[in-house]
Design a protein around this motif. Structure first.
Motif, PDB file in Angstrom:
ATOM      1  N   ILE A 197       0.843  -1.199   0.000  1.00 19.03           N
ATOM      2  CA  ILE A 197       0.000   0.000   0.000  1.00 19.03           C
ATOM      3  C   ILE A 197       0.880   1.250   0.000  1.00 19.03           C
ATOM      4  O   ILE A 197       0.642   2.197  -0.753  1.00 19.03           O
ATOM      5  CB  ILE A 197      -0.954  -0.011   1.208  1.00 19.03           C
ATOM      6  N   ALA A 198       1.903   1.265   0.846  1.00 24.72           N
ATOM      7  CA  ALA A 198       2.801   2.420   0.914  1.00 24.72           C
ATOM      8  C   ALA A 198       3.531   2.633  -0.406  1.00 24.72           C
ATOM      9  O   ALA A 198       3.713   3.769  -0.854  1.00 24.72           O
ATOM     10  CB  ALA A 198       3.809   2.234   2.050  1.00 24.72           C
ATOM     11  N   GLU A 199       3.925   1.536  -1.047  1.00 21.98           N
ATOM     12  CA  GLU A 199       4.613   1.648  -2.329  1.00 21.98           C
ATOM     13  C   GLU A 199       3.683   2.227  -3.398  1.00 21.98           C
ATOM     14  O   GLU A 199       4.085   3.095  -4.176  1.00 21.98           O
ATOM     15  CB  GLU A 199       5.115   0.271  -2.766  1.00 21.98           C
ATOM     16  N   LYS A 200       2.421   1.778  -3.426  1.00 24.50           N
ATOM     17  CA  LYS A 200       1.460   2.310  -4.395  1.00 24.50           C
ATOM     18  C   LYS A 200       1.222   3.798  -4.158  1.00 24.50           C
ATOM     19  O   LYS A 200       1.185   4.587  -5.100  1.00 24.50           O
ATOM     20  CB  LYS A 200       0.136   1.550  -4.311  1.00 24.50           C
ATOM     21  N   GLU A 201       1.044   4.183  -2.879  1.00 24.97           N
ATOM     22  CA  GLU A 201       0.826   5.593  -2.578  1.00 24.97           C
ATOM     23  C   GLU A 201       2.026   6.433  -2.981  1.00 24.97           C
ATOM     24  O   GLU A 201       1.878   7.528  -3.533  1.00 24.97           O
ATOM     25  CB  GLU A 201       0.530   5.763  -1.088  1.00 24.97           C
ATOM     26  N   SER A 202       3.209   5.925  -2.720  1.00 29.10           N
ATOM     27  CA  SER A 202       4.426   6.641  -3.096  1.00 29.10           C
ATOM     28  C   SER A 202       4.517   6.818  -4.609  1.00 29.10           C
ATOM     29  O   SER A 202       4.860   7.896  -5.100  1.00 29.10           O
ATOM     30  CB  SER A 202       5.644   5.880  -2.575  1.00 29.10           C
ATOM     31  N   ASN A 203       4.193   5.759  -5.343  1.00 24.60           N
ATOM     32  CA  ASN A 203       4.213   5.847  -6.807  1.00 24.60           C
ATOM     33  C   ASN A 203       3.197   6.858  -7.322  1.00 24.60           C
ATOM     34  O   ASN A 203       3.473   7.601  -8.261  1.00 24.60           O
ATOM     35  CB  ASN A 203       3.972   4.479  -7.435  1.00 24.60           C
ATOM     36  N   HIS A 204       2.009   6.899  -6.690  1.00 27.48           N
ATOM     37  CA  HIS A 204       0.989   7.868  -7.110  1.00 27.48           C
ATOM     38  C   HIS A 204       1.458   9.301  -6.836  1.00 27.48           C
ATOM     39  O   HIS A 204       1.252  10.193  -7.660  1.00 27.48           O
ATOM     40  CB  HIS A 204      -0.338   7.614  -6.398  1.00 27.48           C
ATOM     41  N   ILE A 205       2.085   9.508  -5.698  1.00 24.62           N
ATOM     42  CA  ILE A 205       2.572  10.849  -5.358  1.00 24.62           C
ATOM     43  C   ILE A 205       3.663  11.277  -6.332  1.00 24.62           C
ATOM     44  O   ILE A 205       3.658  12.410  -6.826  1.00 24.62           O
ATOM     45  CB  ILE A 205       3.086  10.879  -3.902  1.00 24.62           C
TER      46      ILE A 205
END
Length: 122
Positions: free
Chosen positions: A43-51
């Motif tokens: 989840i953190a990796e996906k959020e980081s990629n979106h940011i």
């Protein structure tokens, strides 16, 4: 273990079963914790990629607007338009460049407070 069975028949088997159940429970708990950690990392990796993607798009759009304004200002300057129009179009990229170097309140204040707390704790 024989003495346990001598004291109470079947006690050794019950103790072994209890130890096996406890071990199975610990293994299951550890596996569930590892699964939860993996899910949180994904989840953190996906959020980081979106940011990162959103910031990249923002930078691209900002650059396009700035270069467009500079191009339009150059066009108006060569065609003899009023200097107010040229300055107006040059103000947009200048303002965005200045804004890029001014620190934002939200990001620096929170990190500054954390740093102050850590210094007090040390």
């Amino acid at each position: 273990m024989k003495k346990y069975d001598e004291f109470m028949p079947g006690l050794a088997e019950r103790i072994v079963r209890m130890a096996e159940k406890e071990q199975a429970y610990r293994i299951d708990t550890t596996n569930r914790e590892e699964d939860q950690k993996d899910k949180l990392l994904k989840i953190a990796e996906k959020e980081s990629n979106h940011i990162i993607r959103a910031q990249s798009w923002g930078q691209l759009i900002g650059a396009l607007i700035s270069f467009s304004c500079i191009g339009i200002a150059t066009y108006f300057a060569f065609t003899g338009a009023a200097w107010e129009i040229v300055i107006g179009f040059l103000a947009v990229p200048t303002a965005s460049l200045i804004a890029a170097f001014i620190p934002r309140k939200g990001s620096n204040e929170s990190s500054g407070k954390r740093g102050a707390k850590q210094e007090k704790e040390d």
